[in-house]
Design a protein around this motif. Structure first.
Motif, PDB file in Angstrom:
ATOM      1  N   ARG A   1       5.969  13.846   0.978  1.00  0.00           N
ATOM      2  CA  ARG A   1       7.028  13.035   1.592  1.00  0.00           C
ATOM      3  C   ARG A   1       8.242  13.005   0.675  1.00  0.00           C
ATOM      4  O   ARG A   1       9.391  13.092   1.133  1.00  0.00           O
ATOM      5  CB  ARG A   1       6.547  11.590   1.810  1.00  0.00           C
TER       6      ARG A   1
ATOM      7  N   LYS B   1       6.858  -0.881   7.588  1.00  0.00           N
ATOM      8  CA  LYS B   1       6.763   0.529   7.235  1.00  0.00           C
ATOM      9  C   LYS B   1       7.721   0.820   6.083  1.00  0.00           C
ATOM     10  O   LYS B   1       8.882   0.428   6.134  1.00  0.00           O
ATOM     11  CB  LYS B   1       7.179   1.335   8.470  1.00  0.00           C
ATOM     12  N   LEU B   2       7.249   1.499   5.065  1.00  0.00           N
ATOM     13  CA  LEU B   2       8.103   1.885   3.940  1.00  0.00           C
ATOM     14  C   LEU B   2       8.445   3.371   4.029  1.00  0.00           C
ATOM     15  O   LEU B   2       7.795   4.136   4.736  1.00  0.00           O
ATOM     16  CB  LEU B   2       7.389   1.606   2.621  1.00  0.00           C
ATOM     17  N   SER B   3       9.471   3.752   3.283  1.00  0.00           N
ATOM     18  CA  SER B   3       9.841   5.163   3.130  1.00  0.00           C
ATOM     19  C   SER B   3       9.812   5.480   1.644  1.00  0.00           C
ATOM     20  O   SER B   3       9.862   4.577   0.809  1.00  0.00           O
ATOM     21  CB  SER B   3      11.261   5.401   3.640  1.00  0.00           C
ATOM     22  N   PRO B   4       9.771   6.772   1.304  1.00  0.00           N
ATOM     23  CA  PRO B   4       9.955   7.107  -0.105  1.00  0.00           C
ATOM     24  C   PRO B   4      11.352   6.647  -0.532  1.00  0.00           C
ATOM     25  O   PRO B   4      12.295   6.687   0.260  1.00  0.00           O
ATOM     26  CB  PRO B   4       9.881   8.638  -0.125  1.00  0.00           C
TER      27      PRO B   4
ATOM     28  N   ILE C   1      -3.413   5.283   6.112  1.00  0.00           N
ATOM     29  CA  ILE C   1      -3.494   6.596   5.457  1.00  0.00           C
ATOM     30  C   ILE C   1      -4.351   6.504   4.186  1.00  0.00           C
ATOM     31  O   ILE C   1      -5.165   7.388   3.905  1.00  0.00           O
ATOM     32  CB  ILE C   1      -2.082   7.107   5.105  1.00  0.00           C
TER      33      ILE C   1
ATOM     34  N   ASP D   1       8.076   3.019  -6.039  1.00  0.00           N
ATOM     35  CA  ASP D   1       8.817   4.229  -5.701  1.00  0.00           C
ATOM     36  C   ASP D   1       8.983   4.379  -4.187  1.00  0.00           C
ATOM     37  O   ASP D   1       9.044   5.480  -3.651  1.00  0.00           O
ATOM     38  CB  ASP D   1       8.103   5.462  -6.300  1.00  0.00           C
ATOM     39  N   CYS D   2       8.996   3.238  -3.501  1.00  0.00           N
ATOM     40  CA  CYS D   2       9.212   3.217  -2.051  1.00  0.00           C
ATOM     41  C   CYS D   2      10.457   2.405  -1.740  1.00  0.00           C
ATOM     42  O   CYS D   2      11.030   1.758  -2.620  1.00  0.00           O
ATOM     43  CB  CYS D   2       8.010   2.583  -1.339  1.00  0.00           C
TER      44      CYS D   2
ATOM     45  N   ASP E   1       0.864  -1.179   0.000  1.00  0.00           N
ATOM     46  CA  ASP E   1       0.000   0.000   0.000  1.00  0.00           C
ATOM     47  C   ASP E   1       0.903   1.232   0.000  1.00  0.00           C
ATOM     48  O   ASP E   1       1.290   1.731   1.063  1.00  0.00           O
ATOM     49  CB  ASP E   1      -0.908  -0.032   1.242  1.00  0.00           C
ATOM     50  N   PRO E   2       1.260   1.723  -1.211  1.00  0.00           N
ATOM     51  CA  PRO E   2       2.239   2.824  -1.254  1.00  0.00           C
ATOM     52  C   PRO E   2       1.702   4.133  -0.693  1.00  0.00           C
ATOM     53  O   PRO E   2       2.496   4.988  -0.295  1.00  0.00           O
ATOM     54  CB  PRO E   2       2.562   2.948  -2.750  1.00  0.00           C
ATOM     55  N   VAL E   3       0.379   4.281  -0.625  1.00  0.00           N
ATOM     56  CA  VAL E   3      -0.176   5.516  -0.036  1.00  0.00           C
ATOM     57  C   VAL E   3      -0.025   5.488   1.485  1.00  0.00           C
ATOM     58  O   VAL E   3       0.262   6.489   2.133  1.00  0.00           O
ATOM     59  CB  VAL E   3      -1.654   5.696  -0.444  1.00  0.00           C
ATOM     60  N   ASN E   4      -0.186   4.298   2.049  1.00  0.00           N
ATOM     61  CA  ASN E   4      -0.012   4.127   3.493  1.00  0.00           C
ATOM     62  C   ASN E   4       1.447   3.883   3.864  1.00  0.00           C
ATOM     63  O   ASN E   4       1.787   3.789   5.035  1.00  0.00           O
ATOM     64  CB  ASN E   4      -0.868   2.945   3.987  1.00  0.00           C
ATOM     65  N   PHE E   5       2.315   3.757   2.849  1.00  0.00           N
ATOM     66  CA  PHE E   5       3.728   3.432   3.067  1.00  0.00           C
ATOM     67  C   PHE E   5       3.871   2.155   3.900  1.00  0.00           C
ATOM     68  O   PHE E   5       4.584   2.126   4.903  1.00  0.00           O
ATOM     69  CB  PHE E   5       4.475   4.612   3.720  1.00  0.00           C
TER      70      PHE E   5
END
Lengths: 474, 474
Positions: free
Chosen positions: B244, A215-218, B354, A129-130, A104-108
């Motif tokens: 972000r 948990k992901l980051s950009p 999110i 892109d995460c 879920d890239p929006v929720n990272f």
């Protein structure tokens, strides 16, 4: 259990032929890890294919009183995931639980099976892109479940935290085979006691993690690497404080490297050239990374300029391409290979407050040199975490048979110095079996009581990875 | 205890006259909190002056079977730190334990008494060009011990994490009065089970935190604030992902604000002017902060430009001075005052992924509007944490006597919607007493067993803040 046949038959019925391994040759892969530690042969190796199968296997073991060794990618360094020598433990390998369940890239966040290899999780995140920012030497083979069980650290902790800070939810098979499902993808959740924290770093002794929400980051789209020549360890910790500020907390790595490691790297990889024009007693390998419009190159140049003005930095090489950056990182990797080639040596994984690093390195070196002047000390590590691998290479001339006892003796002396600095004997590798004695000897009676109480609460029969962290109950 | 005189005498002997309060007038200060919750009068209020005195008081209570209510700065929102109505609990106030014990700016740590007020800890850090980045509305009165007990969150969680991620070491008086000293200042430490994680968020039910080592950050020397007009909640979560990345993870706040809150803010603070030329259904209040050479102004401008190109952002005001930034933040503060003035209303503190925020807000609003068309919904929150305060103002015309039951009914319907999104009924405020019923009804049998087991392990007599999180044992 005197006759194991019914137990084995039950497991075979559950898992099928490919799900259970009993031939010694095929089991060999499951009895040793990257560091070369080997303890013994398991009763069998179970390879369940999903969480329900893990739960069924654990239920069988619980009913029959069979001890279990949960196992990930064999890259542990404290023999925590290897079966005991007594042949009585069932290895439960998570390797077939290797699906990315959701992203879920929006929720990272990313939801994965525990047997996913870290590198694959990172690649899955890249597609959106995460980044999943945990970075370890073993990332091509270690598994997420092992990263959780050991609260893994690595190179980027100063920016992104340990595994504990990267886990939002867990799915765990408890020692009696019940499944605790808590796969929350919530960044904030204050509903009472946070039980999942106990599984993080519990080394498989409280249950088997089968799934996790991470948990992901950009994903950074630019980075810059520099290798700096430094006059002293004090200059390194001083520069660290400066770098945290002047690099806007965009630091992803800040590694202390002694001169001897540069030499070991060149020994191991002869095509490497001495990275700076002169020779310096200490080096810093640092990296900054960003996702947006920041000029990282001039940020690093400015830091170097300030560092040189203050006489903290003597010289530096800034990589101007990815290839050059990879060459600088090659020193960090080759120096490990250089150490390995020296054969048996003392590996430690300790931490002290960052401010204590200079004094600790000096005092510990004095103590080791006084006790064994012909040893070589290799003290490198992650400055921002106060985490040092203060390793000791025994004299080349020493007989192999003498090395173990000698190094053990030096480790004890080193740990005594560490105690004076209120340090930790295990910053990131955990306790497992190999650090159990120094761990237990430093545990206060209150801690021993509470830690034993937690173990008994989750695993009253003492079947889950017994003898790791705490001694097995008799 | 039928005759409490010997117990009171013992406490008086221990603490002296100023250390024990028994007069109802003087005790009044300790029986209610910021939110207006009041439950009853305590047996007495103990005000120990140091850890040893806390330990002695707890030992007395343990010996006599007296229940204890540890208490911080009275800013809790779930009645977790208020004495019970039965007059049988001893309040143990930490307010006299208010020293900063040590600060180590090289290690980025500060060691404090649990009774230190958050604001004072931040000020002490500023003196060393550092920041303790926890930021709450109540920071001028809340105490570090309360922040730890509730795993406090606040405005800057998306950048710096919750209190859990900011604590390195603890000193705790256990329910039997023994002191567990684990004041490590280590950034990495993997020695077995991490017991301190259990105290974080345990709301004083497992022991009394008396001291802590906290993690500091470099103090940002620049920041930029913007208020943006947004077409929809979906645009807000979309912009968050963009921000972000384009702001290099230098975001310190990203707040969702509905139009109604802008109006409430202006009602409460009439000198506030509508911040943008037109009226928008939703707003984002965001802030970026940095410690080094980054042009935050152009970074924000660029984000706005991209946001407008993609039709996520309709209009925006960038503060060009600290005064202007403070004016924008004034909306965030005044809107809370505007809500308070509306009298009894439903406050919630929930979280969802999110990515689920837009659908959740829509569905929850539909359910509430269908059940009570004259209510007003005020849904604002911390987008990066998935944390919403989805609050409901009852109809102005409703009789006060009807409000409580009506709001309770709406809360239950709201929580049912939340369950479908796998959300949390308490993102940052905790459970205490006021969220206990919805918490318990959602706890699985396994969780109930484990949570109760943890409570029994640490507090076998059930004397430490009984009835909070879990019901008191009979």
């Amino acid at each position: 259990m005197t006759d194991i046949t019914p137990f084995i038959n039950e497991l075979t019925a559950l898992l099928g032929e490919r799900g259970l391994i009993r031939e010694p040759d095929a089991m060999a892969r499951y009895v040793s890890d990257w560091a070369g530690d080997t303890l013994g042969m398991p009763l069998a190796v179970a390879r369940p294919g999903n969480t329900a199968e893990v739960a069924e296997v654990v239920k069988c073991c619980y009913a029959q009183g069979v001890a279990m060794t949960p196992q990930g990618g064999h890259s542990g360094l404290v023999a925590g995931a290897l079966p005991a020598a007594n042949g009585q433990e069932l290895v439960i390998s998570l390797e077939r639980l290797n699906n990315v369940r959701a992203i879920d890239p929006v929720n990272f966040t990313i939801t994965v099976d525990a047997g996913c290899i870290l590198e694959n999780v990172k690649l899955a995140a890249f597609d959106h892109d995460c980044d999943f920012p945990l970075s370890l030497g073993a990332q091509g083979s270690c598994q997420i479940g092992g990263n959780i069980a050991t609260n893994a650290g690595g190179l980027n902790v100063l920016r992104y935290g340990m595994m504990r800070e990267l886990v939002l939810g867990l799915e765990v098979v408890l020692p009696d085979g019940r499944v605790w499902e808590s796969l929350n993808a919530l960044h904030k959740d204050n509903r009472g006691y946070d039980l999942q924290q106990l599984f993080l770093g519990s080394e498989g002794t409280l249950g088997i993690v089968t799934g996790a929400v991470l948990k992901l980051s950009p994903r950074p789209n630019q980075n810059r690497t520099a290798l700096l020549g430094m006059p002293s360890v004090q200059a390194v910790t001083d520069l660290y404080g400066l770098a945290r500020r002047d690099c806007c907390d965009l630091l992803t790595a800040f590694e202390l490297i002694p001169r001897r490691c540069i030499e070991l790297a060149i020994e191991a990889t002869p095509e490497l050239r001495d990275p700076l024009d002169s020779v310096y007693p200490w080096y810093v390998l640092m990296e900054v990374a960003a996702t947006g419009p920041v000029d990282l190159g001039s940020m690093l140049e400015q830091l170097l300029e300030t560092g040189m003005e203050r006489e903290l930095v003597l010289d530096g090489a800034l990589a101007s391409s990815d290839t050059q950056a990879a060459q600088l990182w090659q020193f960090r990797e080759s120096m490990l290979e250089g150490q390995r080639r020296r054969g048996e040596h003392l590996r430690t994984d300790i931490s002290v407050p960052i401010s204590a690093i200079p004094d600790f390195v000096r005092q510990a070196s004095e103590v080791v040199m006084a006790a064994s002047p012909e040893c070589e000390i290799i003290a490198y590590g992650h400055v921002g975490d106060g985490n040092l691998h203060f390793n000791i290479l025994p004299p080349m001339a020493m007989a192999n048979s003498d090395k173990k006892a000698h190094l053990h003796d030096l480790e004890e002396q080193l740990f005594d110095v560490l105690d004076a600095f209120h340090g930790s004997i295990s910053a990131e590798h955990g306790i497992g079996r190999t650090k159990q004695a120094p761990y237990l000897s430093r545990l206060s009676p209150i801690e021993r009581e509470l830690v034993s109480g937690v173990k008994a609460l989750f695993d009253p029969k003492g079947l889950m990875n017994p003898g790791r962290i705490l001694p097995a109950e008799k």
